[in-house]
Design a protein around this motif. Sequence first.
Motif, PDB file in Angstrom:
ATOM      1  N   CYS A 136      11.491  -3.323  -4.570  1.00 49.40           N
ATOM      2  CA  CYS A 136      12.754  -3.056  -4.225  1.00 49.40           C
ATOM      3  C   CYS A 136      12.780  -1.724  -3.146  1.00 49.40           C
ATOM      4  N   LEU A 137      11.794  -1.413  -2.792  1.00 44.26           N
ATOM      5  CA  LEU A 137      11.632  -0.299  -1.714  1.00 44.26           C
ATOM      6  C   LEU A 137      12.635  -0.600  -0.586  1.00 44.26           C
ATOM      7  N   GLU A 138      13.762   0.122   0.001  1.00 42.06           N
ATOM      8  CA  GLU A 138      14.413  -0.283   1.036  1.00 42.06           C
ATOM      9  C   GLU A 138      14.306   0.789   2.104  1.00 42.06           C
ATOM     10  N   ARG A 139      14.030   2.217   1.505  1.00 42.26           N
ATOM     11  CA  ARG A 139      13.992   3.134   2.531  1.00 42.26           C
ATOM     12  C   ARG A 139      12.707   4.155   2.372  1.00 42.26           C
ATOM     13  N   PHE A 140      12.191   4.591   3.552  1.00 40.88           N
ATOM     14  CA  PHE A 140      10.931   5.417   3.501  1.00 40.88           C
ATOM     15  C   PHE A 140      11.240   6.238   4.589  1.00 40.88           C
ATOM     16  N   VAL A 141      11.614   7.556   4.059  1.00 38.03           N
ATOM     17  CA  VAL A 141      11.601   8.774   4.983  1.00 38.03           C
ATOM     18  C   VAL A 141      10.725   9.744   4.788  1.00 38.03           C
ATOM     19  N   PHE A 142      10.179  10.393   6.008  1.00 33.78           N
ATOM     20  CA  PHE A 142       9.066  11.342   5.951  1.00 33.78           C
ATOM     21  C   PHE A 142       9.703  12.424   6.810  1.00 33.78           C
ATOM     22  N   PHE A 143       9.436  13.477   6.352  1.00 34.41           N
ATOM     23  CA  PHE A 143       9.937  14.915   7.135  1.00 34.41           C
ATOM     24  C   PHE A 143       8.843  15.566   7.707  1.00 34.41           C
ATOM     25  N   ARG A 144       9.198  16.376   9.054  1.00 32.42           N
ATOM     26  CA  ARG A 144       8.165  17.152   9.740  1.00 32.42           C
ATOM     27  C   ARG A 144       7.130  17.757   8.890  1.00 32.42           C
ATOM     28  N   GLY A 145       5.844  17.980   9.496  1.00 34.71           N
ATOM     29  CA  GLY A 145       4.917  18.494   8.704  1.00 34.71           C
ATOM     30  C   GLY A 145       3.935  17.591   8.113  1.00 34.71           C
ATOM     31  N   ASN A 146       4.308  16.410   8.285  1.00 34.00           N
ATOM     32  CA  ASN A 146       3.419  15.433   7.489  1.00 34.00           C
ATOM     33  C   ASN A 146       2.146  14.900   8.157  1.00 34.00           C
ATOM     34  N   GLU A 147       1.243  15.835   8.085  1.00 32.10           N
ATOM     35  CA  GLU A 147      -0.073  15.671   8.645  1.00 32.10           C
ATOM     36  C   GLU A 147      -0.883  14.752   7.390  1.00 32.10           C
ATOM     37  N   MET A 148      -0.533  13.643   7.062  1.00 36.98           N
ATOM     38  CA  MET A 148      -1.018  12.850   5.830  1.00 36.98           C
ATOM     39  C   MET A 148      -1.254  11.332   6.488  1.00 36.98           C
ATOM     40  N   ASP A 149      -2.041  10.724   5.755  1.00 38.15           N
ATOM     41  CA  ASP A 149      -2.134   9.278   5.712  1.00 38.15           C
ATOM     42  C   ASP A 149      -1.202   8.481   4.605  1.00 38.15           C
ATOM     43  N   ILE A 150      -0.511   7.465   5.365  1.00 43.92           N
ATOM     44  CA  ILE A 150       0.526   6.829   4.583  1.00 43.92           C
ATOM     45  C   ILE A 150       0.228   5.220   4.520  1.00 43.92           C
ATOM     46  N   SER A 151      -0.012   4.758   3.408  1.00 45.94           N
ATOM     47  CA  SER A 151      -0.136   3.404   3.134  1.00 45.94           C
ATOM     48  C   SER A 151       0.837   2.448   2.480  1.00 45.94           C
ATOM     49  N   VAL A 152       1.354   1.675   3.193  1.00 46.89           N
ATOM     50  CA  VAL A 152       2.519   0.674   2.397  1.00 46.89           C
ATOM     51  C   VAL A 152       1.852  -0.655   2.596  1.00 46.89           C
ATOM     52  N   ILE A 153       1.444  -0.839   1.268  1.00 45.01           N
ATOM     53  CA  ILE A 153       0.624  -1.997   0.805  1.00 45.01           C
ATOM     54  C   ILE A 153       1.594  -3.311   0.508  1.00 45.01           C
ATOM     55  N   SER A 154       2.695  -3.042  -0.334  1.00 44.67           N
ATOM     56  CA  SER A 154       3.663  -4.010  -0.597  1.00 44.67           C
ATOM     57  C   SER A 154       4.867  -3.391  -0.930  1.00 44.67           C
ATOM     58  N   ALA A 155       5.856  -3.645   0.234  1.00 44.47           N
ATOM     59  CA  ALA A 155       7.267  -3.283   0.130  1.00 44.47           C
ATOM     60  C   ALA A 155       7.978  -4.310   0.942  1.00 44.47           C
ATOM     61  N   PRO A 156       8.172  -5.476   0.432  1.00 46.19           N
ATOM     62  CA  PRO A 156       8.655  -6.595   1.123  1.00 46.19           C
ATOM     63  C   PRO A 156      10.096  -6.390   1.600  1.00 46.19           C
ATOM     64  N   ARG A 157      10.876  -5.379   1.020  1.00 47.05           N
ATOM     65  CA  ARG A 157      12.344  -5.243   1.372  1.00 47.05           C
ATOM     66  C   ARG A 157      12.572  -3.930   2.058  1.00 47.05           C
ATOM     67  N   LEU A 158      11.440  -3.246   2.720  1.00 50.18           N
ATOM     68  CA  LEU A 158      11.698  -2.046   3.456  1.00 50.18           C
ATOM     69  C   LEU A 158      12.487  -2.329   4.759  1.00 50.18           C
ATOM     70  N   ASP A 159      13.560  -1.623   4.733  1.00 52.19           N
ATOM     71  CA  ASP A 159      14.459  -1.861   5.812  1.00 52.19           C
ATOM     72  C   ASP A 159      14.676  -0.564   6.519  1.00 52.19           C
ATOM     73  N   VAL A 160      14.474   0.621   6.287  1.00 50.96           N
ATOM     74  CA  VAL A 160      14.491   1.891   6.890  1.00 50.96           C
ATOM     75  C   VAL A 160      13.100   2.630   6.907  1.00 50.96           C
ATOM     76  N   LEU A 161      12.785   3.083   8.299  1.00 51.47           N
ATOM     77  CA  LEU A 161      11.450   3.678   8.494  1.00 51.47           C
ATOM     78  C   LEU A 161      11.637   4.920   9.458  1.00 51.47           C
ATOM     79  N   GLY A 162      11.190   6.003   9.009  1.00 51.37           N
ATOM     80  CA  GLY A 162      11.278   7.328   9.757  1.00 51.37           C
ATOM     81  C   GLY A 162      11.048   8.373   9.251  1.00 51.37           C
ATOM     82  N   LEU A 163      10.553   9.539   9.699  1.00 54.89           N
ATOM     83  CA  LEU A 163      10.697   9.868  11.001  1.00 54.89           C
ATOM     84  C   LEU A 163       9.322   9.665  11.729  1.00 54.89           C
TER      85      LEU A 163
END
Length: 474
Positions: free
Chosen positions: A258-285
């Motif tokens: 059901c994930l629609e929104r994935f927001v990350f804020f500054r300082g994110n020196e990290m690895d992010i993996s989105v394996i299954s999020a078929p409804r992802l609508d908003v992405l940033g920053l």
Amino acid sequence: MGVLTRAAKKRRLREEEEGEEEERLDEDHISRLPNDVLGEIISLLPTKEGGRTQVLSSRWRHLWRIAPVNLDFHGGGGGGGAAISGVLSSHHGPIRRFAVHTIYGEHKDPAAVVDGWLRSPALDNLQELEFRLGIWHWDPPPPPSPLPASARRFSSTLRVACFGGCCLFPDEGDRDAAAGGELHLPVLKQLTLVHATVSERSLQALLAGCLVLDSLLLLDSNGGPRVQIVSPSLRSIGVRSNWSEDRLRQLVIEDAPCLERFVFFRGNEMDISVISAPRLDVLGLLSDKFPRISLGTGTCFQGSSIVSLTTVLCSVKVLAIPRVELYLGVAINLMKCFPNLEKLYIKTGYSGKKNVWYRKYQDLIRTLDMRLKKIVLTAYRGNKSHIKFVKFFVLNARVLESMTIELEDGDIDSAWIETQYRMLQIEERASRGVQFDFVYRNRLIEIESRSNLRDEREKVHDLSTTDPFERFPY
């Protein structure tokens, strides 16, 4: 005429006061409303203003003590602590929200102080709880306090929670700290963890106990390098990583249907993996360097640059990219990755590259089906690089409805604007109905919003809007 007795004088005085009160009520239509309506009005006021309604008239005097209220205390030390205890002991109505933003250094055991407050009968049936424990000005800071055990008594009523500065849900190996057991919040809708220490196993157990959780915000969390999220209900996730040794370094969205929104804020020196999020609508920053994001099985970003592109994500419609150099190749690759992109927010801090796009992309232009309806470009300088970048969209975005170009503070007049319109070839625009606007960016609002918890929470938790970047600075 006989002399009035003392009792008669008091009775006459009381009758005169009541008469004056009735005259005031005749003029004050709000005070004539039913008690339950006035109680709702009080519940919408900040804590201090709600308490001050007692001085309005005798009609309001008893309402504060019985009305449903939201208690927000910005400081818990010294007199603030006494004030909190006083309100909890005197208020007889339901308390919907209880928020303590900071427990200052004079409390040697801030968790115990909060634990005592949370045991108050006045907080029965609490719906919103926020506290941030910590002694921020000590260097080095003391170990995080454990989650107050009494927080568990709200498991059947709590709908909004913000836990900060504490050690959440230790692993089974820490028997003493885990004596309270796992926390189950079956009706919780919003969860914020700020400077919290939580392991991967503990967070997984917490999410498993939040059956209807809509949104999750992780800010500067510690306790383990990796977090894996599996949730059938989450619609929005926000994350920010700090720079400590035990900071969060990898976030994996394993399964979030059901994930629609994935927001990350500054300082994110990290690895992010989105394996299954078929409804992802908003992405940033997506900044110019971080984070590193893997989508699906093969597509990978390093900041705003595509490292590999093997699959496209048709669900994403809103994309925000701050602090990026205006290089047209990056924008085109992003549109190839997100073919149904409708809104693009870009903020630059650079003068830009040459952007000689016509020859390089003339074959691509014939096949690229841009769905963009809205573009917001911040920190526009009007130099050759920026002009060529914007002109690409002016001449090729056929369904574009609005383009907002935000300018930094400077001496810009109408003649400069007219020159820009001519150089951008606005008269030759591909979308005849597009609205172009040159506006000044409010630098004061931008500065005040940096690392602003309220702004970050609204971007993640406010699901009433489908675009979290439309109302807030990005």
